[in-house]
Write an enzyme that holds these catalytic residues in place. Structure first.
Site, PDB file in Angstrom:
ATOM      1  N   ASP A  27       0.942  -1.132  -0.003  1.00 32.08           N
ATOM      2  CA  ASP A  27      -0.003   0.029   0.042  1.00 32.08           C
ATOM      3  C   ASP A  27       0.840   1.091  -0.074  1.00 32.08           C
ATOM      4  O   ASP A  27       0.255   2.271   0.286  1.00 32.08           O
ATOM      5  CB  ASP A  27      -0.901   0.005   1.184  1.00 32.08           C
ATOM      6  CG  ASP A  27      -0.431  -0.155   2.532  1.00 32.08           C
ATOM      7  OD1 ASP A  27       0.586  -1.201   2.606  1.00 32.08           O
ATOM      8  OD2 ASP A  27      -0.640   0.530   3.471  1.00 32.08           O
ATOM      9  N   HIS A  28       2.183   0.947  -0.208  1.00 32.59           N
ATOM     10  CA  HIS A  28       2.999   2.249  -0.333  1.00 32.59           C
ATOM     11  C   HIS A  28       3.968   2.319  -1.664  1.00 32.59           C
ATOM     12  O   HIS A  28       4.583   3.224  -1.776  1.00 32.59           O
ATOM     13  CB  HIS A  28       4.110   2.399   1.014  1.00 32.59           C
ATOM     14  CG  HIS A  28       3.346   2.622   2.210  1.00 32.59           C
ATOM     15  ND1 HIS A  28       2.995   3.674   2.863  1.00 32.59           N
ATOM     16  CD2 HIS A  28       2.569   1.551   2.870  1.00 32.59           C
ATOM     17  CE1 HIS A  28       2.229   3.356   3.938  1.00 32.59           C
ATOM     18  NE2 HIS A  28       2.046   2.134   4.121  1.00 32.59           N
TER      19      HIS A  28
ATOM     20  N   HIS B 233       7.711  -1.462  12.072  1.00 33.44           N
ATOM     21  CA  HIS B 233       6.709  -1.779  11.449  1.00 33.44           C
ATOM     22  C   HIS B 233       7.389  -2.831  10.066  1.00 33.44           C
ATOM     23  O   HIS B 233       6.944  -3.859   9.835  1.00 33.44           O
ATOM     24  CB  HIS B 233       5.936  -0.739  10.926  1.00 33.44           C
ATOM     25  CG  HIS B 233       4.908  -1.003   9.912  1.00 33.44           C
ATOM     26  ND1 HIS B 233       3.949  -1.687  10.087  1.00 33.44           N
ATOM     27  CD2 HIS B 233       4.960  -0.881   8.668  1.00 33.44           C
ATOM     28  CE1 HIS B 233       3.258  -1.966   8.911  1.00 33.44           C
ATOM     29  NE2 HIS B 233       3.981  -1.288   8.144  1.00 33.44           N
TER      30      HIS B 233
ATOM     31  N   ASP C 194       3.789   4.485   8.744  1.00 37.48           N
ATOM     32  CA  ASP C 194       3.039   2.980   9.576  1.00 37.48           C
ATOM     33  C   ASP C 194       3.857   2.946  10.610  1.00 37.48           C
ATOM     34  O   ASP C 194       3.512   1.956  11.136  1.00 37.48           O
ATOM     35  CB  ASP C 194       3.161   2.059   8.439  1.00 37.48           C
ATOM     36  CG  ASP C 194       2.222   2.082   7.324  1.00 37.48           C
ATOM     37  OD1 ASP C 194       1.461   3.033   7.447  1.00 37.48           O
ATOM     38  OD2 ASP C 194       2.181   1.000   6.616  1.00 37.48           O
TER      39      ASP C 194
ATOM     40  N   HIS D  85      -2.923   5.911   8.591  1.00 40.82           N
ATOM     41  CA  HIS D  85      -4.120   5.072   8.481  1.00 40.82           C
ATOM     42  C   HIS D  85      -5.290   5.431   9.392  1.00 40.82           C
ATOM     43  O   HIS D  85      -5.973   4.165   9.991  1.00 40.82           O
ATOM     44  CB  HIS D  85      -3.746   3.527   8.313  1.00 40.82           C
ATOM     45  CG  HIS D  85      -2.915   3.134   7.020  1.00 40.82           C
ATOM     46  ND1 HIS D  85      -2.948   3.538   5.709  1.00 40.82           N
ATOM     47  CD2 HIS D  85      -1.614   2.456   7.048  1.00 40.82           C
ATOM     48  CE1 HIS D  85      -1.857   2.983   5.375  1.00 40.82           C
ATOM     49  NE2 HIS D  85      -1.185   2.323   5.879  1.00 40.82           N
TER      50      HIS D  85
END
Ligand SMILES: [Zn+2]
Length: 268
Positions: A100-101, A185, A207, A252
């Site tokens: 998602d990055h 993470h 994140d 998020h």
């Protein structure tokens, strides 16, 4: 002085269970959360930090994350809202290589690319529990080759035009634009601190802390390689924000995100 501007490129949303968002805490149940990229317009050039997720990839590999992404929420679409094209971006930085990055990296074959030096190797040989995180390998011909996922590559993606400059520790990308090393993470995770001429700095946790609550209670996501490093990174971010009197922004957090400026609005 600087006239730095920061735009948030809205990248749509995904779903996770609450026990993934708040590791060993929850509560469980579906949590829909935003995904966005950060465009820094600086007198030294345009820096894009992260590139969101690729809708087709998520539908194919992680459909349970229920992607919602309009055309304006793709990287080319979000840039177009600003009157920009991918060729206008000189430097792409990835905070880490989770899907998602990195989904839009493929649109920047011409750009200089920067990441933590340990992330490429990690994407090539992830731990078993990281395989889905590092599932979109379209950002690197070398990584796709190593994982036998070359089918993901866009025609024209070569080793030469998808090679990264590896960095380590904290790095100042340009005056007032600082990558803050926050492992946990991911092995080579970066947060981002941006300073402006006329407003308080913004510290993007990325994140290292999915949400505002995550940082308050020092509860990281269940996706991590080193939870102790993750807690240390969260503590460091809190201290940095206090030291710089910075506004914190989270990667998020849907509630916080509703208050963020996106599209043609900017910070600066
Ligand atoms: Zn993420």
């Amino acid at each position: 002085m600087t006239d730095t501007k920061v735009y948030l490129l809205d990248g749509g949303s995904l779903v996770l269970d609450g026990f993934h968002v708040y590791w060993n805490k929850g509560p469980g149940g579906e949590v829909r959360f935003p995904v966005y990229s950060i465009l820094v317009e600086h007198k030294d050039g345009r820096f894009l930090i992260d590139t969101g997720y690729d809708y087709d990839h998520v539908q194919k590999v992680l459909p349970f994350e229920k992607p919602i992404q309009s055309k304006d929420q793709t990287i080319p679409g979000a840039l177009k809202l600003l009157g920009l094209e991918s060729k206008d971006i000189g430097v792409v930085v990835n905070s880490h290589f989770h899907f998602d990055h990195v989904g839009g990296n493929k649109y920047f074959p011409h750009a200089k690319k920067i990441c933590h030096k340990a992330e490429i190797q990690q994407a090539m040989t992830p731990e078993p529990f990281e395989i889905l995180g590092y599932s979109d390998l379209s950002f690197s011909a070398a990584a796709a080759e190593a994982r036998k996922a070359s089918a993901q590559l866009l025609a024209g993606t070569t080793v030469a035009n998808s090679t990264f400059e590896g960095i380590e520790g904290d790095v100042e990308l340009a005056k007032g634009v600082k990558l803050i090393y926050t492992p946990g993470h991911a092995i080579g995770h970066y947060s981002l601190l941006v300073e402006f001429g006329n407003r308080k700095p913004i510290l993007f946790t990325i994140d290292a802390s999915y949400t505002k609550k995550s940082l308050e209670i020092l509860c990281q996501a269940s996706f991590h390689i080193d939870p102790r490093a993750g807690v240390a990174s969260m503590r460091r971010l809190k201290q940095l924000a206090a030291d710089h009197e910075a506004e914190l922004m989270y990667s998020h957090d849907m509630v916080e995100y509703q208050t963020y400026q996106t599209g043609t609005k900017f910070y600066g």
